[in-house]
Design an enzyme around this catalytic site. Structure first.
Site, PDB file in Angstrom:
ATOM      1  N   GLU A 198       0.731  -1.455   0.247  1.00 16.32           N
ATOM      2  CA  GLU A 198      -0.113  -0.224   0.173  1.00 16.32           C
ATOM      3  C   GLU A 198       0.384   1.130   0.117  1.00 16.32           C
ATOM      4  O   GLU A 198       1.804   1.621   0.909  1.00 16.32           O
ATOM      5  CB  GLU A 198      -0.843  -0.278   1.101  1.00 16.32           C
ATOM      6  CG  GLU A 198      -2.080   0.864   1.493  1.00 16.32           C
ATOM      7  CD  GLU A 198      -2.764   1.329   2.238  1.00 16.32           C
ATOM      8  OE1 GLU A 198      -3.833   2.061   2.409  1.00 16.32           O
ATOM      9  OE2 GLU A 198      -2.874   0.585   3.109  1.00 16.32           O
ATOM     10  N   GLU A 249     -12.012   2.090   3.969  1.00 14.49           N
ATOM     11  CA  GLU A 249     -11.117   2.213   5.187  1.00 14.49           C
ATOM     12  C   GLU A 249     -11.564   3.947   5.063  1.00 14.49           C
ATOM     13  O   GLU A 249     -10.359   4.610   5.144  1.00 14.49           O
ATOM     14  CB  GLU A 249      -9.605   2.082   4.827  1.00 14.49           C
ATOM     15  CG  GLU A 249      -9.076   1.986   5.771  1.00 14.49           C
ATOM     16  CD  GLU A 249      -7.501   1.298   5.259  1.00 14.49           C
ATOM     17  OE1 GLU A 249      -7.002   0.898   6.228  1.00 14.49           O
ATOM     18  OE2 GLU A 249      -6.601   1.741   4.559  1.00 14.49           O
TER      19      GLU A 249
END
Length: 305
Positions: free
Chosen positions: A186, A281
């Site tokens: 990520e 998220e």
């Protein structure tokens, strides 16, 4: 204040209150009518998003998410839960036919123990986290785990740092491959100290690692901040993208609260044939029951393409 003005203002306040209460009830009714109606994409909430309605129990909230039409969850902190809770969550997900999204490989925090430094002690901590993650993944039937390589090691040339990251990730991939687990890298926008920040940079690293267990986690919130041009860059790097997360910008709240046209982004993902998870998220723009209703309504809106 004149009595006539007071009465008029009081009437406006009462009328506004009735209108807001009616709107909230109407939204609640709409959501109740859409229970168990799934979405075009597989959005995955986090624990806490529905705690007002479902209670603070992890399992209760998973069931509530299912009842709302969601078919996956995410839980970054899964490694911190007890083995018993992990097993119970896995059993419930299996019973409901839900998927487990990402949790974060425990390596000491996003910036800590950086693979860019090429230090054996950092790599050892990362590899232990990978081995531990395999066991956790088995309990909850997880297929993806998040990896953040750490901060820059600015005393080294960027090419050497990149090579160090690649070598460390190759060793992690060797642990995950036999189990069919994919670590998704990520790139983040939290601080310029983080080594991994851009989509094309992550794409290059995944190509070099050359493993089905090393792919990209594309978080549209972070990449809107870092580089923009979301759809075009996803398309260019598509072969290495295995997982999507979202949050609107600015504010990192639910879609429709910021500048990202998520209806277009999700339509593109759908037409691209994306069958993976879209992790929610982000925070919520409102609290309590009203916030939960707004959250579901936002995803119904952007999923309506």
């Amino acid at each position: 204040m004149k009595r006539s003005d007071f009465v008029k203002n009081a009437g406006l306040l009462v009328g506004s209150s009735v209108f807001l209460d009616s709107s909230l009830k109407a939204s609640t009714t709409d959501n109740n009518n859409m229970k168990n109606q799934t979405f075009k994409l597989d959005y995955a909430p986090h624990q806490g998003m529905f705690s007002t309605s479902a209670g603070k129990g992890f399992l209760d909230e998973i069931q509530y998410m299912y009842d709302l039409g969601f078919r996956s969850i995410e839980d970054n902190g899964m490694p911190g839960r007890s083995v018993d809770e992990q097993k119970k969550a896995g059993e419930l997900l299996a019973k409901l036919g839900m998927r487990m999204g990402v949790f974060v490989v425990p390596k000491g925090g996003n910036g800590a123990n950086t693979l860019a430094a090429g230090k054996r002690e950092h790599v050892d901590i990362f590899l232990k986290g990978c081995r531990d993650s395999v066991e956790i993944a088995k309990r909850v039937n997880a297929k993806w785990v998040t990896v953040v390589p750490g901060d820059y090691e600015r005393r080294l040339p960027i090419g050497v740092q990149t090579a160090n990251v690649i070598e460390g990730l190759k060793r992690g991939a060797e642990i995950f491959e036999p189990h069919g687990i994919t670590m998704v890298l990520e790139p983040l926008s939290d601080t310029p100290d983080l080594f991994l920040r851009f989509t094309d940079q992550t794409y290059e690293i995944c190509k070099a690692v050359n493993s089905p267990s090393c792919k990209i986690l594309y978080d549209a919130y972070h990449q809107q901040k870092n580089e923009g041009n979301l759809i075009n860059l996803m398309n260019q790097c598509w072969s290495e993208i295995a997982y999507i997360q979202v949050g609107d910008n600015p504010g990192r709240k639910e879609p429709t609260t910021g500048e990202i046209n998520y209806k277009n982004v999700f339509k593109w993902l759908y037409e691209k044939g994306y069958k993976g998870i879209v992790g929610m998220e982000h925070g919520m723009s409102k609290s309590g029951k009203e916030g939960e209703i707004s959250l579901v309504n936002a995803y119904r809106e952007v999923d309506n393409f």
